[in-house]
Write an enzyme that holds these catalytic residues in place. Structure first.
Site, PDB file in Angstrom:
ATOM      1  N   CYS A   1       0.858  -1.185   0.000  1.00 30.07           N
ATOM      2  CA  CYS A   1       0.000   0.000   0.000  1.00 30.07           C
ATOM      3  C   CYS A   1       0.897   1.240   0.000  1.00 30.07           C
ATOM      4  O   CYS A   1       1.680   1.434   0.934  1.00 30.07           O
ATOM      5  CB  CYS A   1      -0.891  -0.016   1.235  1.00 30.07           C
ATOM      6  SG  CYS A   1      -1.932   1.437   1.347  1.00 30.07           S
TER       7      CYS A   1
ATOM      8  N   HIS B   1      -2.935  -3.452 -10.858  1.00 21.76           N
ATOM      9  CA  HIS B   1      -3.583  -2.187 -11.225  1.00 21.76           C
ATOM     10  C   HIS B   1      -4.009  -2.205 -12.682  1.00 21.76           C
ATOM     11  O   HIS B   1      -3.272  -2.682 -13.555  1.00 21.76           O
ATOM     12  CB  HIS B   1      -2.638  -1.004 -11.010  1.00 21.76           C
ATOM     13  CG  HIS B   1      -2.612  -0.558  -9.590  1.00 21.76           C
ATOM     14  ND1 HIS B   1      -3.629   0.175  -9.033  1.00 21.76           N
ATOM     15  CD2 HIS B   1      -1.715  -0.779  -8.594  1.00 21.76           C
ATOM     16  CE1 HIS B   1      -3.352   0.417  -7.761  1.00 21.76           C
ATOM     17  NE2 HIS B   1      -2.195  -0.161  -7.460  1.00 21.76           N
TER      18      HIS B   1
ATOM     19  N   GLU C   1     -10.584   0.943  -5.405  1.00 18.97           N
ATOM     20  CA  GLU C   1      -9.622  -0.027  -4.873  1.00 18.97           C
ATOM     21  C   GLU C   1     -10.228  -1.408  -4.625  1.00 18.97           C
ATOM     22  O   GLU C   1     -11.330  -1.518  -4.066  1.00 18.97           O
ATOM     23  CB  GLU C   1      -9.039   0.481  -3.554  1.00 18.97           C
ATOM     24  CG  GLU C   1      -8.005   1.556  -3.767  1.00 18.97           C
ATOM     25  CD  GLU C   1      -7.180   1.805  -2.513  1.00 18.97           C
ATOM     26  OE1 GLU C   1      -6.963   0.864  -1.729  1.00 18.97           O
ATOM     27  OE2 GLU C   1      -6.770   2.948  -2.331  1.00 18.97           O
TER      28      GLU C   1
ATOM     29  N   CYS D   1      -4.655   6.761  -4.098  1.00 20.63           N
ATOM     30  CA  CYS D   1      -4.016   5.438  -4.050  1.00 20.63           C
ATOM     31  C   CYS D   1      -2.554   5.614  -4.478  1.00 20.63           C
ATOM     32  O   CYS D   1      -2.281   6.082  -5.594  1.00 20.63           O
ATOM     33  CB  CYS D   1      -4.746   4.463  -4.977  1.00 20.63           C
ATOM     34  SG  CYS D   1      -4.019   2.816  -4.949  1.00 20.63           S
TER      35      CYS D   1
ATOM     36  N   GLY E   1      -1.493   3.026  -7.052  1.00 20.96           N
ATOM     37  CA  GLY E   1      -2.290   3.374  -8.239  1.00 20.96           C
ATOM     38  C   GLY E   1      -1.732   4.599  -8.948  1.00 20.96           C
ATOM     39  O   GLY E   1      -1.756   4.680 -10.181  1.00 20.96           O
TER      40      GLY E   1
HETATM   41  N1  LIG Z   1      -6.677  -1.995  -1.907  1.00 20.64           N
HETATM   42  C1  LIG Z   1      -5.383  -2.317  -2.405  1.00 20.64           C
HETATM   43  C2  LIG Z   1      -4.292  -2.121  -1.376  1.00 20.64           C
HETATM   44  C3  LIG Z   1      -4.139  -0.696  -0.911  1.00 20.64           C
HETATM   45  C4  LIG Z   1      -3.517   0.249  -1.958  1.00 20.64           C
HETATM   46  C5  LIG Z   1      -3.320   1.621  -1.389  1.00 20.64           C
HETATM   47  N2  LIG Z   1      -4.436   2.370  -1.026  1.00 20.64           N
HETATM   48  C6  LIG Z   1      -2.195   2.434  -1.954  1.00 20.64           C
HETATM   49  O1  LIG Z   1      -2.102   3.614  -1.571  1.00 20.64           O
HETATM   50  O2  LIG Z   1      -1.358   1.910  -2.689  1.00 20.64           O
HETATM   51  C7  LIG Z   1      -5.321  -3.782  -2.883  1.00 20.64           C
HETATM   52  O3  LIG Z   1      -6.023  -4.653  -2.330  1.00 20.64           O
HETATM   53  O4  LIG Z   1      -4.570  -4.036  -3.804  1.00 20.64           O
END
Ligand SMILES: N[C@@H](CCC[C@H](N)C(=O)O)C(=O)O
Length: 278
Positions: free
Chosen positions: A71, A164, A213, A222, A225
């Site tokens: 994350c 992603h 997400e 993100c 992201g």
């Molecule tokens: N929800 C994502 C993990 C979290 C990503 C995050 N918010 C970031 O800032 O990179 C997943 O399950 O891949």
């Protein structure tokens, strides 16, 4: 249970010092604590744990209870938390994650508090077997198409610690993220689901991003992201390898270096500390 509430540009987390408390079922605890009405409310929980191979270990569990490999916004918050509490006493250190070792470097203000964190996020992977995505295992998914409700969408997918998918749009504000986001997240092309980034190109060095997400729904920002979006924008000829990602509450600076390593720089905020009962 003592916790701290933190956020990275509105992507919010409950940070728990879980050292010596490894036997708790954090996946089910995350669902209850992250609930925005009957819990603390957050996009996920971050666990601080000891590591045998790095200075410290981070686990990230989404608000739906699923565990993610990494994350980006979370690791900036995590880094501020462990440094300011003296758990890690260096301003550049190594964090063990399920996506490998990640290296944050702290940018301190005049009071010795963390203002920004520059993170070496490692290298992206484009192979379908790594993302993972159906198709020839060694093929990439740069500007390919998928169908949702019978309509064709051009996408670019890659692994940036977590899976992603990027779609270029004219206006991120007009995207029906609550409809299209979950349909792409759970599309059959992605056996472990995908995060979904809607990207509006402003110019060669600036993009706007809204992310749906995996495991958390629409978030304000993100980190992984944003890295993936700059990489996809560059590969599709829209931006340089270095670009600012404009998000609802501020900006992340992303640089995909020629060495293939990605750097992300941005803020981390601690909002309050609390005690959780159940
Ligand atoms: N929800 C994502 C993990 C979290 C990503 C995050 N918010 C970031 O800032 O990179 C997943 O399950 O891949």
């Amino acid at each position: 249970m003592l916790f701290s509430k933190m956020h990275g540009l509105g992507n919010d987390f409950i940070v728990i010092d879980a050292r010596g408390k490894e036997d708790i079922d954090y996946n089910s605890l995350a669902k209850r604590m992250c609930h925005r009405h009957i819990g603390v409310g957050a996009d996920g929980i971050l666990l601080v744990l000891d590591s045998d191979i790095a200075d410290i270990r981070m686990r990230i569990i989404n608000s739906d209870g699923s565990e993610a490999e990494m994350c980006g916004n979370g690791i900036r918050c995590f880094s501020k938390y462990v440094f300011e509490r003296g758990i890690v006493k260096k301003d550049k250190f190594k964090v063990e994650t399920l996506a490998g070792i990640i290296e944050p470097e702290l940018i301190l203000n005049e009071y010795g508090l963390v203002e920004k964190v520059k993170v070496n996020m490692g290298k992206p992977s484009f192979k379908r077997k790594d993302i993972p995505m159906i198709g020839e295992p060694d093929d990439t998914a740069i500007n390919t198409s998928i169908f949702v409700d019978g309509k064709e969408y051009q996408i670019t997918s890659l692994l940036m610690g977590v899976p992603h998918t990027i779609l270029f749009v004219d206006d991120v504000e007009k995207v029906d993220i609550y409809n299209l986001g979950p349909k792409i997240e759970k599309h059959e092309a992605f056996p472990r689901k995908t995060n979904v980034n809607f990207v509006q190109v402003i110019d060669k060095n600036n993009i706007k991003v809204r992310t749906w997400e995996r495991g958390a729904g629409a978030t304000f920002a993100c980190g992984t992201g944003s890295c993936a979006s700059v990489i996809a924008s560059n590969l599709n000829g829209f931006t340089e390898r270095k670009a600012n990602v404009h998000l609802y509450f501020g900006t992340l600076e992303i640089e995909w270096q020629d060495s293939d390593v990605v750097f992300m720089t941005g803020p981390a905020e601690e909002v309050f500390v609390g005690e959780y009962f159940e």
